[in-house]
Structure formats: structure tokens, C-alpha cells
Design a protein around this motif. Structure first.
Motif: not given
Length: 326
Positions: A232-246, A81-95
């Protein structure tokens, strides 16, 4: 008093950057779901947009900033999902967008990433392997690495959903949020804390991919050796410390649900709400199914966060099977 990394003023400003097609998404009471769940239920629908998930709220901010800075290359790891979103946002801005994903990711998501013009690199292994490869590409090529949930734009983009919920005139008691890397939960949770402190923020994760929930409960990063779930969209194994703090500052609870409950949630959303959703989007309904007594007599909101699901697998799940792959 401790504060999250997020800033409410920046979140409000983000609405001026995000394409309106991703904003002010449908929010409505879904009475057809209520007899089966035993509580009042409202849906915040984040699938009725060009990438069929909430992720573009964050990638719009990132892509806009890169374009303003004159930068043209960005890489991310994605379960789809993030990949699709970044592709869409980038395409319109020449990225030029590169997406690194597991070759075992949902085929429909990978096909859409390609169709949106991004360069897709597949790796063996799971999403954590993709994250490692994306970081290596960024270092080698000297390009911007977008890290979901760690990069504050992904959290503050998701937080604009919270603004829309807080501005609604319909009162509700709890919001159920899919928990993976944490961007959606910390974003919406931050706004609820600031603008609707009486709303209970409940994060929901599959029992087969419990790393962030275990981390929230133990108040420290807990990694897992595997993540086995159809969501599959929430299947991570290693949480990011800063995100956990939030997350520790904004979440009232984090619960785990079984695969069968996720499938039943998908079925209920299909049969009673007319929605085809991916497993991650059914986590909120699954949480109510597993603890009806907790929610009885309350008004809950569930964020339906994505609908990029493999059609073959969806048909099998609707038919009552857990087979067929995510």
C-alpha cells in the motif's frame, strides 16, 4: 547537462536538521539471505526508529522550517507512513498536523497517526482521493500542504540515506529502491549519481501498481485506473511530472514484481534476517527473486524502508496466504 531538482549541498545541510534518531541507520551484510538469493546482500535498515520508516528524514526538514517561520498548521495525504512521520516531527515543534488518508489504509498505520496527536481525516476511495482532499483542505484553510515526492524536502530527506550509503567503505554494485511516489528513489538516486556513479540504481514497483515504472519506461506520465497491491505504501496511480523528470535522470532501471514475490521477500526477511517488514520494504528482495541471473555474483543493497504492517495480515502472509488484506 540536465540536473534534478535536488541539491547535494542542501542534502548535506539537512543532516543538521534531522533528529539524529533517524540518521546513520544500520547498514550490514546479511549473509543469511544470500544462499536463497544467489548474490551478496547488504541491508540498509530504515525501520529502527520511532516511526518505523524513512519518511521522517523528510518531515523533520519540513517541520523545522515551518516552526522557524512561525507557521503552526500543515496537512498531508498519506497511506500511513508519511502521516506518522509528520505527526511525530510536528508534535515536537508545536505544529497542528492534519493527515488525510483512505479509510481502507492499514489500520495499524492509522492508529499510530492518531496516537501521535495528529488530526486524522478519512476519505472513501484510494490514496489519490486522499491527495485531492488534502489539497482542498489546504486551499480552504490556507495552511501548508505537504506533498510527498513533489515537495523537495521529502526527496532531500530521503537522499540523506544515499549520503550514508556513499560514505560506507563496503563497495556494492547496485541499490534496490522501492518506487512509489518517487521521493526515496530520486533522493538516493541523485546522491548515487553524484557520489557513486558506478552503482546501478534499480527501482522496484509492484506489477499491480505500475504507474511510475510505466512512466519511466515511456518517458512520459502514464496514469493507471487502479492500483491493486498489498504494498500500500507504493500504490499511486498518478505520477507527478516533476518527480518523473528527476527519476529519468537518476534511475538506471525500473522493474515490476509480482505479489507472490513480495510475500516471499517478506518471508525471507523474517526468517533469515529477523525482520518484520511491510510489503513495500520487501520489493528489493522480490526483484532479486524474480531475476537471480541478473544479480548473480554481484553485491546488492536493498533499502528496507518500512515496518508498519498489519499484524494479522503479516501472520497470514508468513503462513503462505495472499489473503488478509494489506
Amino acid at each position: 547537462m540536465q540536473k534534478t531538482r535536488l541539491d547535494t549541498a542542501r542534502i548535506r545541510a539537512a543532516r543538521g536538521v534531522i533528529d539524529p534518531v533517524f540518521l546513520d541507520t544500520p547498514f550490514y551484510r546479511c549473509e543469511a539471505l544470500e544462499p536463497g538469493l544467489g548474490c551478496a546482500v547488504s541491508i540498509k535498515l530504515e525501520t529502527a526508529n520511532p516511526v518505523r520508516s524513512f519518511k521522517a528524514r523528510g518531515t523533520e526538514i519540513v517541520a523545522s522550517a515551518l516552526a522557524e517561520e512561525g507557521l503552526r498548521d500543515v496537512v498531508c495525504a498519506s497511506a500511513g507512513n508519511l502521516g506518522q512521520a509528520l505527526a511525530w516531527s510536528g508534535r515536537g515543534r508545536g505544529l497542528h498536523v492534519t493527515v488525510v488518508a483512505s479509510r481502507f489504509a492499514t489500520a495499524a498505520k492509522l492508529d499510530r497517526i492518531r496516537a501521535l496527536g495528529a488530526t486524522l481525516e478519512l476519505v472513501d476511495g484510494d490514496h489519490e482521493a486522499a491527495r485531492e482532499r488534502a489539497a482542498a483542505v489546504a486551499r480552504h484553510d490556507g495552511v501548508r500542504l505537504l506533498e510527498d515526492s513533489l515537495d523537495i524536502e521529502t526527496c532531500e530527506g530521503a537522499a540523506t540515506i544515499g549520503l550514508e550509503l556513499a560514505d560506507t567503505t563496503a563497495p556494492f554494485d547496485a541499490v534496490l529502491i522501492a518506487l512509489g511516489g518517487g521521493a526515496l528513489a530520486t533522493g538516493v538516486g541523485h546522491v548515487m549519481r553524484a557520489m557513486a556513479p558506478g552503482v546501478e540504481v534499480i527501482c522496484v514497483q509492484p506489477s499491480g501498481a505500475p504507474a511510475m515504472t510505466r512512466s519511466w519506461r515511456e518517458r512520459r506520465v502514464v496514469s493507471t485506473d487502479s492500483a491493486v497491491t498489498i504494498a500500500d505504501g507504493v500504490a499511486g496511480r498518478h505520477p507527478i511530472p516533476a518527480v518523473l523528470d528527476d527519476l529519468l535522470l537518476v534511475a538506471d532501471d525500473a522493474v515490476l514484481v509480482r505479489e507472490r514475490s513480495i510475500v516471499e521477500g517478506m518471508r525471507m526477511l523474517h526468517d533469515h534476517a529477523g525482520l518484520v517488514v511491510e510489503p513495500s520494504a520487501a520489493l528489493g528482495v522480490a526483484a532479486v527473486l524474480e531475476d537471480r541471473d541478473r544479480f548473480a555474483g554481484r553485491h546488492v543493497v536493498t533499502i528496507v524502508c518500512g515496518s508498519n504492517v498489519d499484524a494479522h495480515a503479516h501472520r497470514r502472509w508468513m503462513g503462505g496466504s495472499l489473503d488478509g488484506g494489506p
